[in-house]
Design a protein around this motif. Structure first.
Motif, PDB file in Angstrom:
ATOM      1  N   ALA A   1      33.922  56.470  21.581  1.00 44.22           N
ATOM      2  CA  ALA A   1      33.894  55.209  22.319  1.00 44.22           C
ATOM      3  C   ALA A   1      32.455  55.446  23.427  1.00 44.22           C
ATOM      4  CB  ALA A   1      34.882  54.535  22.471  1.00 44.22           C
ATOM      5  N   ASP A   2      32.879  56.212  23.786  1.00 43.32           N
ATOM      6  CA  ASP A   2      31.913  56.217  24.754  1.00 43.32           C
ATOM      7  C   ASP A   2      29.944  56.942  24.777  1.00 43.32           C
ATOM      8  OD1 ASP A   2      33.932  56.379  26.810  1.00 43.32           O
ATOM      9  OD2 ASP A   2      33.925  58.708  27.365  1.00 43.32           O
ATOM     10  N   THR A   3      30.258  57.721  23.422  1.00 43.29           N
ATOM     11  CA  THR A   3      28.755  58.371  22.374  1.00 43.29           C
ATOM     12  C   THR A   3      28.536  56.960  21.127  1.00 43.29           C
ATOM     13  OG1 THR A   3      29.908  59.826  21.790  1.00 43.29           O
ATOM     14  CG2 THR A   3      28.993  60.262  23.466  1.00 43.29           C
ATOM     15  N   HIS A   4      29.464  56.412  21.273  1.00 40.70           N
ATOM     16  CA  HIS A   4      29.333  55.466  19.674  1.00 40.70           C
ATOM     17  C   HIS A   4      29.197  56.778  18.187  1.00 40.70           C
ATOM     18  CE1 HIS A   4      29.633  51.905  22.142  1.00 40.70           C
ATOM     19  NE2 HIS A   4      28.679  51.847  22.910  1.00 40.70           N
ATOM     20  N   MET A   5      29.974  57.940  18.818  1.00 36.79           N
ATOM     21  CA  MET A   5      29.995  58.945  17.482  1.00 36.79           C
ATOM     22  C   MET A   5      30.640  58.910  16.978  1.00 36.79           C
ATOM     23  SD  MET A   5      27.208  61.846  19.194  1.00 36.79           S
ATOM     24  CE  MET A   5      27.945  63.025  18.192  1.00 36.79           C
ATOM     25  N   LEU A   6      30.994  58.932  15.574  1.00 40.00           N
ATOM     26  CA  LEU A   6      31.644  59.031  14.407  1.00 40.00           C
ATOM     27  C   LEU A   6      32.054  60.635  13.899  1.00 40.00           C
ATOM     28  CD1 LEU A   6      34.247  58.206  12.589  1.00 40.00           C
ATOM     29  CD2 LEU A   6      32.647  57.678  10.922  1.00 40.00           C
TER      30      LEU A   6
ATOM     31  N   TYR B   1      28.722  64.196  11.143  1.00 41.29           N
ATOM     32  CA  TYR B   1      28.375  63.257  12.342  1.00 41.29           C
ATOM     33  C   TYR B   1      27.579  62.008  12.189  1.00 41.29           C
ATOM     34  CZ  TYR B   1      26.520  66.860  15.227  1.00 41.29           C
ATOM     35  OH  TYR B   1      25.429  68.032  14.639  1.00 41.29           O
ATOM     36  N   TYR B   2      27.765  60.812  12.677  1.00 41.01           N
ATOM     37  CA  TYR B   2      27.490  59.403  12.656  1.00 41.01           C
ATOM     38  C   TYR B   2      27.331  59.030  13.358  1.00 41.01           C
ATOM     39  CZ  TYR B   2      28.625  60.717   6.991  1.00 41.01           C
ATOM     40  OH  TYR B   2      28.334  61.174   6.490  1.00 41.01           O
ATOM     41  N   GLU B   3      26.656  58.214  14.281  1.00 43.38           N
ATOM     42  CA  GLU B   3      26.489  57.231  15.070  1.00 43.38           C
ATOM     43  C   GLU B   3      26.556  55.874  14.559  1.00 43.38           C
ATOM     44  OE1 GLU B   3      23.207  56.554  19.016  1.00 43.38           O
ATOM     45  OE2 GLU B   3      23.108  57.829  16.947  1.00 43.38           O
ATOM     46  N   ILE B   4      27.847  54.879  15.147  1.00 49.58           N
ATOM     47  CA  ILE B   4      27.935  53.062  14.697  1.00 49.58           C
ATOM     48  C   ILE B   4      27.083  52.960  16.188  1.00 49.58           C
ATOM     49  CG2 ILE B   4      30.108  52.265  14.952  1.00 49.58           C
ATOM     50  CD1 ILE B   4      32.151  54.399  13.974  1.00 49.58           C
ATOM     51  N   SER B   5      27.279  51.686  15.480  1.00 46.30           N
ATOM     52  CA  SER B   5      25.875  50.394  15.817  1.00 46.30           C
ATOM     53  C   SER B   5      26.926  49.222  15.271  1.00 46.30           C
ATOM     54  CB  SER B   5      24.667  50.491  16.451  1.00 46.30           C
ATOM     55  OG  SER B   5      24.078  50.180  14.415  1.00 46.30           O
ATOM     56  N   THR B   6      26.310  48.213  16.162  1.00 46.44           N
ATOM     57  CA  THR B   6      26.878  46.427  16.074  1.00 46.44           C
ATOM     58  C   THR B   6      26.117  46.109  15.133  1.00 46.44           C
ATOM     59  OG1 THR B   6      25.809  45.762  17.857  1.00 46.44           O
ATOM     60  CG2 THR B   6      28.403  46.520  18.097  1.00 46.44           C
ATOM     61  N   GLU B   7      24.738  46.984  14.803  1.00 46.25           N
ATOM     62  CA  GLU B   7      23.548  45.896  13.748  1.00 46.25           C
ATOM     63  C   GLU B   7      23.648  46.596  12.411  1.00 46.25           C
ATOM     64  OE1 GLU B   7      20.289  45.667  16.874  1.00 46.25           O
ATOM     65  OE2 GLU B   7      21.999  44.820  17.718  1.00 46.25           O
ATOM     66  N   LYS B   8      22.761  46.513  11.641  1.00 42.38           N
ATOM     67  CA  LYS B   8      22.923  46.551  10.429  1.00 42.38           C
ATOM     68  C   LYS B   8      21.720  48.511  10.669  1.00 42.38           C
ATOM     69  CE  LYS B   8      23.073  43.465   6.586  1.00 42.38           C
ATOM     70  NZ  LYS B   8      22.775  42.979   5.803  1.00 42.38           N
TER      71      LYS B   8
END
Length: 442
Positions: free
Chosen positions: A242-247, A259-266
């Motif tokens: 949750a700190d880096t928004h990485m999955l 590994y991926y980065e998750i964002s709240t926008e498309k």
């Protein structure tokens, strides 16, 4: 001139500070070697790590056991290294208490959940006595999970399809969640622990209010995005930071971690990179944030179980930075080692966000929380009006044999008691007969 499509996605992806994160495997001397990792095929990690200790479930005859190794004690582990070995069936899951670093929970095929207190510096001899033995499930227990903000609240999920919530202040189950129709595969909390999500073998994802047991959402049907990972049929272990928004997605049985980065926008999910290794992983432990090496810009650390080699391999995920100074932007304030609530507060309906800590200053602080085991009498365990311990059948061959031998001993004891009573009855009958025939009574 680039097209609108290129304009819309490229800048967002390129601006990521995590796009060059890479995985670095520890040198062989900083690995843990010679460990008989369990051959159990249960879909768990069989491994738990915190800033002090590494715990690994091991292969063992007659009951279940796990090793607890101080983190600095790397290299080859001796075959006679002491174990935690009180369970009567295979250990299926282990988890460190997030607030007390020498307290670990385990669960087993023997239907029990146990709480162990590991001495400072690790074990000097085998540990068979748990500080708490928790019985309430009627089948083997596959998962344990500590509440993220409340001290001494533990969740367990069994093959009886039930989730029990234990209050360790009293050593009893206080709630039972009974909404699943098959084996629960995973349990996870939101930030303040007010919601629990589960995945289940019935292919449904549930969001549950844990204190009431109410299912708020089931089988969320419309995903924001779908990503094709690969054609392999193996299980994927997800880890979200949750700190880096990485999955991070790790395939069981292969050696890769995407590994991926998750964002709240498309587009919501941005692929970053893949860590590749030829050695397949059986499971992965994850170091809590306060145990990371911030001077090396380490943002995540896995402990990879390589069964074929009996090896535990640390893998550090590192953000490449030239500066030696503390990198504030990649280390936001993070949940620390102080609980925000007591069990009674949480059970009464209170929610509170985690107490955050900075990784810059004094993050080696010891927790002030200590574990006090409650004194309990053996009695029935009644939750939701049901006695959970009534007529519990044996779950494993070991347990069946133990029950058989116990019953044989009991039968032998009762036969001895019976024959002694027979002798005593005959003596009394004889004395009575003698009394009746004595001259005084004529």
């Amino acid at each position: 001139m680039p097209t609108d499509f290129q304009m819309s996605w490229r800048p967002q992806y390129r601006s990521s500070k995590f796009r060059n994160v890479y995985g670095k495997v520890a040198n062989r001397e900083h690995c843990f070697d010679g460990i008989p990792i369990t051959k159990n095929v249960h879909d768990n990690h069989f491994c738990a790590v915190n800033a002090k200790f590494l715990a690994i479930v091991t292969e063992s005859a007659g009951g279940g056991s796990f090793l607890v190794i101080p983190l600095e004690q790397t290299g080859r582990i001796e075959p006679n290294y002491p174990k935690v070995c009180g369970h009567q069936g295979n250990v299926l899951d282990i988890k460190w208490n997030p607030f007390i670093e020498n307290i670990i929970a385990s669960c087993s095929e023997d239907t029990s959940v146990r709480i162990w207190e590991i001495p400072e510096g690790g074990l000097k001899r085998n540990m068979t006595e748990a500080v708490l033995e928790l019985y309430g499930h009627s089948r083997r227990v596959g998962l344990v999970e500590w509440h993220p903000t409340t001290n001494n609240i533990l969740f367990s999920a069994g093959y009886d399809y039930k989730v029990l919530i234990w209050n360790l202040d009293i050593g009893e189950p206080v709630k039972m969640i009974d909404c699943h129709t098959d084996v629960i595969l995973c349990m996870s909390f939101n930030t303040d622990g007010s919601l629990l999500s589960t995945t289940c073998k019935d292919k449904k994802l549930r969001v549950i209010e844990p204190r009431s047991g109410k299912v708020l959402q089931e089988d969320l049907a419309m995903p924001l995005i779908e990503e094709e990972i690969d054609g392999l049929s193996g299980l994927l272990f997800p880890f979200y930071d949750a700190d880096t928004h990485m999955l991070y997605l790790a395939g069981k049985g292969d050696g890769n971690i995407r590994y991926y980065e998750i964002s709240t926008e498309k587009p919501y999910l941005n692929y970053l990179m893949e860590f590749r290794s030829p050695a397949p992983q059986k499971g992965l432990g994850v170091m809590p944030k306060h145990g990371l090496d911030v001077s090396a810009c380490e943002v995540f650390r896995f402990y990879k179980l390589v069964t074929l080699k009996g090896l535990i391999e640390p893998i550090s995920m590192i953000v490449p930075r030239r500066s030696e100074t503390y990198q504030e932007d990649i280390y936001p304030m993070t949940p620390g080692i102080e609980p925000a609530l007591t069990p009674d507060e949480w059970l009464s309906g209170m929610n509170r966000d985690p107490i955050l800590m900075s990784l810059k200053e004094g993050y080696k602080k010891a927790s002030k929380v200590v574990f006090k085991a409650p004194i309990r009498e053996k009695k029935s365990v009644v939750v939701n009006g049901i006695d959970l311990l009534e007529n519990v059948p044996p779950r494993t061959e070991n347990e069946l044999l133990r029950m058989f031998f116990r019953q044989q001993d009991e039968i032998r004891r009762l036969k001895d008691e019976l024959s002694q009573k027979d002798v005593r009855i005959r003596q009394l009958q004889l004395e009575l007969k003698n009394l009746r025939n004595s001259p005084k009574n004529n």
